[in-house]
Design a protein around this motif. Structure first.
Motif, mmCIF file in Angstrom:
data_model
loop_
_atom_site.group_PDB
_atom_site.id
_atom_site.type_symbol
_atom_site.label_atom_id
_atom_site.label_comp_id
_atom_site.label_asym_id
_atom_site.label_seq_id
_atom_site.Cartn_x
_atom_site.Cartn_y
_atom_site.Cartn_z
ATOM 1 N N PHE A 1 0.763 -1.014 0.082
ATOM 2 C CA PHE A 1 0.071 -0.028 0.001
ATOM 3 C C PHE A 1 0.755 1.132 -0.049
ATOM 4 C CE2 PHE A 1 -2.078 3.409 2.152
ATOM 5 C CZ PHE A 1 -3.394 3.421 1.704
ATOM 6 N N ILE A 2 0.715 1.951 -0.787
ATOM 7 C CA ILE A 2 1.420 3.247 -0.802
ATOM 8 C C ILE A 2 0.812 4.534 -0.535
ATOM 9 C CG2 ILE A 2 2.949 4.810 -2.694
ATOM 10 C CD1 ILE A 2 3.477 2.307 -4.231
ATOM 11 N N SER A 3 1.270 5.440 0.358
ATOM 12 C CA SER A 3 0.451 6.698 0.759
ATOM 13 C C SER A 3 0.534 7.615 -0.153
ATOM 14 C CB SER A 3 0.962 7.142 1.966
ATOM 15 O OG SER A 3 0.306 8.187 2.576
ATOM 16 N N ALA A 4 -0.803 8.365 -0.305
ATOM 17 C CA ALA A 4 -0.674 9.640 -1.228
ATOM 18 C C ALA A 4 0.040 10.798 -0.641
ATOM 19 C CB ALA A 4 -2.192 10.171 -1.378
ATOM 20 N N GLY A 5 0.360 11.709 -1.167
ATOM 21 C CA GLY A 5 0.875 12.965 -0.642
ATOM 22 C C GLY A 5 2.517 13.057 -0.950
ATOM 23 N N GLY A 6 2.984 11.966 -1.364
ATOM 24 C CA GLY A 6 4.487 11.978 -1.495
ATOM 25 C C GLY A 6 5.008 12.804 -2.843
ATOM 26 N N GLY A 7 6.397 13.162 -2.704
ATOM 27 C CA GLY A 7 6.817 13.699 -3.870
ATOM 28 C C GLY A 7 6.859 15.321 -3.772
ATOM 29 N N ILE A 8 6.204 15.902 -2.728
ATOM 30 C CA ILE A 8 6.287 17.369 -2.675
ATOM 31 C C ILE A 8 6.815 17.822 -1.399
ATOM 32 C CG2 ILE A 8 4.345 17.576 -4.334
ATOM 33 C CD1 ILE A 8 2.612 17.677 -1.928
ATOM 34 N N ASP A 9 7.138 19.042 -1.220
ATOM 35 C CA ASP A 9 7.518 19.515 -0.017
ATOM 36 C C ASP A 9 8.769 18.846 0.564
ATOM 37 O OD1 ASP A 9 7.704 21.514 2.138
ATOM 38 O OD2 ASP A 9 6.048 20.526 3.320
ATOM 39 N N VAL A 10 8.736 18.508 1.992
ATOM 40 C CA VAL A 10 9.868 17.753 2.637
ATOM 41 C C VAL A 10 9.757 16.361 2.305
ATOM 42 C CG1 VAL A 10 10.097 19.494 4.480
ATOM 43 C CG2 VAL A 10 8.318 17.486 4.785
#
Length: 902
Positions: free
Chosen positions: A122-131
């Motif tokens: 399962f891969i969480s959303a919201g990655g790849g931006i900001d920190v």
């Protein structure tokens, strides 16, 4: 724990999960296949402290009932070198890696041909931006110019007593001052395979280009190239100045074990020699602590150098007697015209025949011919008539106020009184610490570097990142600020000015101060830059040395980068390590040796690194208050925590198989790390961190503790968390994670070097570790965000929602986990990108781990008391990596055991 009881219905249900492997009656671990070993290339390895690795392997996982003596809240994960998020993937999704053919399974041990297919992730959303943007790591980093890796980043513990402090360069050699002498590289040998001294590879220099080393001396603090006499002058901590011949006699491999000796040396100062220059008239100027500046005349130096080596004692006396103390010449009736603070730098203005002396917040200009004081002025350019003042940078001390306790209106409960006691103790200690450190805070305007440009202008850099331009008479012309970290060094070449920062950045400026280029050169502060041989060499605090082409940035960079990337396998080396991560909420209990052995012992048969996180090791209001007070003054740990470390070490056969790397305790949270002795030489740079989240972000009953290590030049962080409790506290749990992820700052352990030992000022290191609100979004990166692999594990306390206790028990008894997963708070929050953004977790296929009664294994152990707390998956292992591999080559296996390859 004498025995593990598995009910008949549970045994049948568990066996149905993995029918190919019958369940052993006692084991609570997985059998994981050995990683395929890759042959090492015989050529010298380039440092990959920001480099990538890529290896694939298969492994299998078996779930068994993890009933323990006190709690079943335990999860084990074997993590390692893994693939990272791909740029074109969706933020959320399930990934099911396909199983490989039998011909591809197995390692050096022959492997197994009946491997089990990896479970979905399962891969969480919201990655790849900001920190949450994953850092780029590659042998040839696309974010910076290609470079010459003269000395790859050595492990910190290998440099004890021999840290590099300074570098200086000629057209054919690079010299370095270190804690035990000096060394130099012939640049024509920079691409050859390093073999150490006398053909003996020394730990820390296995991949360094061939170098030559001097006899042991006191730490060398500064170097100066003397082209006229073909000498390199060094100033040392013991107050001596030494001269070394550039043209050392050529040696064979057999004779290479003989260190070279100095040509001349004498006692110049009682304190350390901070800097050396030679004026336009040939005199040598040196400076030391206490505002001391001395001159050694050209005549005495020339006479001493013509004497024979056996007459070096007479030569030393000749130079010592010629010394001129400038401070005594400008002292009249006990009043000195220059400050008594330490003189850190000297600068020669050859055109104007002047010498600049730099102190923390003031400058003095001297006439190089008649050796008279010309001008004294401060950091703002204001002329000062007298600067001999107490060296205080007064900081406003916080006023202490006392308040009488208000009258109690009504009796408070025990928990409320305990909370007040804890907060009161923590606040008192924090105020005392603030008052004690505030008086010694340094002025951020302090000068850390100085250089003269090709047009004759003088440039200075300060702790606050401000770069100031001065004319030859000491008039401040302008200032620029392109970076919010401390400026530690300068280097000029042609019409360019190179600037090294505490953040590891290198910037290139033109003669007007305009920014031309900027890149991250090292992952630690850049403490020295030197130009020569067509390169700008940079030295970082960890001892790594890189050479940057003077043509960079330029059109050739992309050509060189492309060629190096295509030939990466000819100079890069691949290694594989498996890592086991375990978490257990022990509920203030102590496990028997049998419980620990059944939990860990057999599971680490093919594991290289073991990271264990425990929660609620020690609790109670009194303990929390004492722990908070000890944390404020830099003391951590407890007797119970030490018992657990010893017990886990015994279960892992610490004496013979594993070596304990380190640990960190924050109140009831404890994280520890062990490394298999066979790979110990490739693991190091251990740093620790702790972030409290309880009671106003001050108490450690909730929070996170972390360990950071470097494994085969990859940075890995392990964080053990205990987040806010209770079903309705989802937002608080999300906030706890966000606070830990963004504010966790790793610091060096007690047994490792300080920034000062490596030549960087402690003030600059402090600025590097402090968060600056003015830093641009590009530079704002937490320590966790900068790591190659981050693993979060512990008691996250996320519960099941919209379900009753009886319903949950019923679904668990029928192994209906698909429906239960839909009620998982953590999975829902990750799906919406509110927590653990961009991270991965294996699809849960095992029973909830919360809440069990002690000594009651199996389904009958779930809380059946008055509260009847709803079972939940509180204990989790979640990770993210930056490997550019396909999902089929990167998987976190489950239920209780997960496996990937590093």
């Amino acid at each position: 724990m004498d025995s593990v009881i598995i009910e008949a219905d549970e045994r049948e249900a568990l066996a149905s999960l993995v029918p190919a492997h019958p369940l052993p009656p006692r084991k609570t671990h997985s059998y994981v296949e050995q990683c395929e070993q890759k042959p090492h290339h015989p050529i010298r390895k380039y440092s990959l402290d920001e480099g990538s690795r890529s290896v694939t392997s298969d492994s299998e996982a078996i779930y068994l009932d993890s009933s323990g003596e006190f709690s079943t809240e335990g999860v084990v994960s074997i993590n390692g070198r893994t693939g990272g998020e791909r740029g074109n993937r969706e933020d959320y999704g399930f990934v099911t890696p396909p199983s490989k053919p039998a011909s591809q399974l197995g390692g050096n041990d022959g492997g197994r041909e009946d491997g089990i297919e990896s479970l979905p992730e399962f891969i969480s959303a919201g990655g790849g931006i900001d920190v949450f943007k994953v850092p780029v790591r590659a042998a040839v980093n696309p974010g910076r110019p290609p470079c010459l890796e003269l000395r790859p980043h050595p492990l910190r513990e290998t440099q004890t007593g021999k840290f590099l402090r300074n570098i200086a360069c000629t057209e054919s050699q690079l010299w370095a001052g270190q804690e035990n002498g000096v060394r130099f590289w012939n640049l024509e040998e920079a691409y050859e395979v390093g073999c150490g001294l006398g053909g003996q590879v020394r730990r820390g220099d296995e991949d360094t280009a061939p170098f030559h080393e001097s006899v042991p001396t006191s730490p060398a603090l500064c170097l100066m190239i003397d082209h006229g006499n073909r000498l390199v002058w060094t100033g040392h901590k013991d107050g001596k100045i030494r001269a070394w011949k550039m043209d050392q006699p050529s040696t064979t491999t057999a004779d290479d074990s003989k260190p070279f000796k100095e040509r001349l040396s004498w006692q110049a100062h009682r304190g350390p020699v901070n800097y050396i220059v030679i004026s336009s008239y040939g005199d040598m100027w040196s400076c030391s602590d206490g505002g001391l500046i001395k001159i050694w005349t050209l005549d005495s130096l020339e006479k001493s150098l013509v004497l024979k080596p056996e007459e070096k004692h007479m030569a030393a006396l000749l130079v010592e007697r010629s010394g001129i103390d400038l401070r005594s010449q400008v002292t009249v009736n006990g009043t000195c015209s220059i400050s008594s603070s330490d003189v850190k730098f000297l600068l020669v203005d050859t055109v104007r025949a002047k010498v600049w002396a730099v102190q923390h917040l003031s400058f003095s200009i001297w006439d190089a011919q008649n050796k008279e004081l010309v001008k004294v002025f401060n950091i703002d350019g204001q002329v000062e008539n007298r600067v001999d003042m107490p060296p205080t940078q007064g900081q406003q001390v916080e006023e202490t106020k006392f308040f009488s306790a208000p009258k109690k209106e009504k009796s408070q409960g025990f928990l409320q009184r305990s909370r007040h006691a804890i907060m009161g103790a923590a606040g008192a200690v924090r105020r005392a610490a603030t008052r004690s450190t505030g008086a010694f805070a340094e002025d951020t305007r302090k000068v850390e570097a100085i250089a003269i440009a090709a047009d004759g202008s003088i440039w200075t850099g300060s702790m606050n990142g401000v770069i100031a331009q001065w004319d030859g008479n000491g008039n401040r012309l302008r200032e620029v600020n392109h970076h919010q970290q401390a400026v530690l060094c300068f280097c000029t070449f042609g019409d360019r000015i190179y600037v090294g920062y505490a953040s590891g950045y290198i910037q290139v400026l033109d003669l007007g101060g305009k920014l031309i280029a900027s890149w991250v050169s090292h992952n630690e502060p850049v403490i020295k830059l030197a130009a020569g041989g067509g390169f700008i060499f940079s030295l970082a605090t960890h001892g790594g040395v890189r050479g940057w082409y003077v043509t960079s940035p330029g059109p050739l960079d992309s050509v060189i980068r492309t060629e190096l990337s295509q030939k990466e396998m000819s100079y890069a080396r691949q290694d594989s390590v498996k890592i086991l991560v375990g978490t257990w909420n022990v509920g203030e209990g102590r496990a028997s040796r049998g419980a620990l052995v059944s939990w860990l012992s057999s599971a680490v048969s093919d594991v290289g690194i073991v990271a264990i996180g425990l929660q609620e090791v020690d609790m109670g209001a009194g303990f929390l208050a004492m722990s908070t007070a000890k944390e404020t003054v830099g003391v951590e740990g407890s007797a119970v925590g030490q018992w657990w470390l010893d017990a886990i070490g015994n279960a892992l056969d610490e004496r013979n198989t594993f070596e304990r790397m380190g640990s960190r305790q924050l109140a009831g949270l404890l994280i520890s790390l062990w490394v298999r002795k066979s790979i110990r030489t490739h693991v190091g740079d251990l740093d620790v961190a702790a972030v409290p989240c309880g009671f106003g972000r001050a108490i450690g009953n909730k929070g996170g503790v972390g360990l950071r290590i470097r494994v085969y030049d990859r940075i890995m962080c392990f964080v053990n968390c205990h987040l806010a409790a209770h079903l309705e506290a989802v937002t608080r749990r999300n906030a706890d994670f966000n606070h830990i992820y963004r504010s966790m700052v790793f610091s060096k352990g007690q047994s490792v070097y300080t920034a000062a030992a490596a030549g960087a000022s402690t003030s600059a290191q402090a600025l590097k570790n402090n968060t600056n609100t003015n830093i641009s979004s590009e530079e704002e990166k937490s320590d966790l965000a900068a790591a190659d692999l981050v693993a979060f594990f512990g008691d996250f306390n996320y519960r099941l929602f919209g379900i009753t206790y009886d319903e949950a028990r019923d679904f668990i008894s029928h192994r209906s986990f698909d429906w239960l997963r839909e009620k998982d708070q953590l999975r829902q929050e990750m799906n919406e990108g509110k927590v653990f953004q961009g991270m991965r977790e294996a699809l849960i296929t095992f029973p909830p781990t919360y809440k069990f009664e002690k000594n009651k294994p199996g389904l009958g152990g779930y809380d059946s008391g008055e509260k009847k707390r709803i079972p939940a998956w509180c204990d989790r292992v979640i990770y993210r990596d930056n490997q550019s591999l396909t999902y089929s080559e990167c998987s976190l296996q489950c239920p209780v055991v997960a496996a990937t390859i590093m």
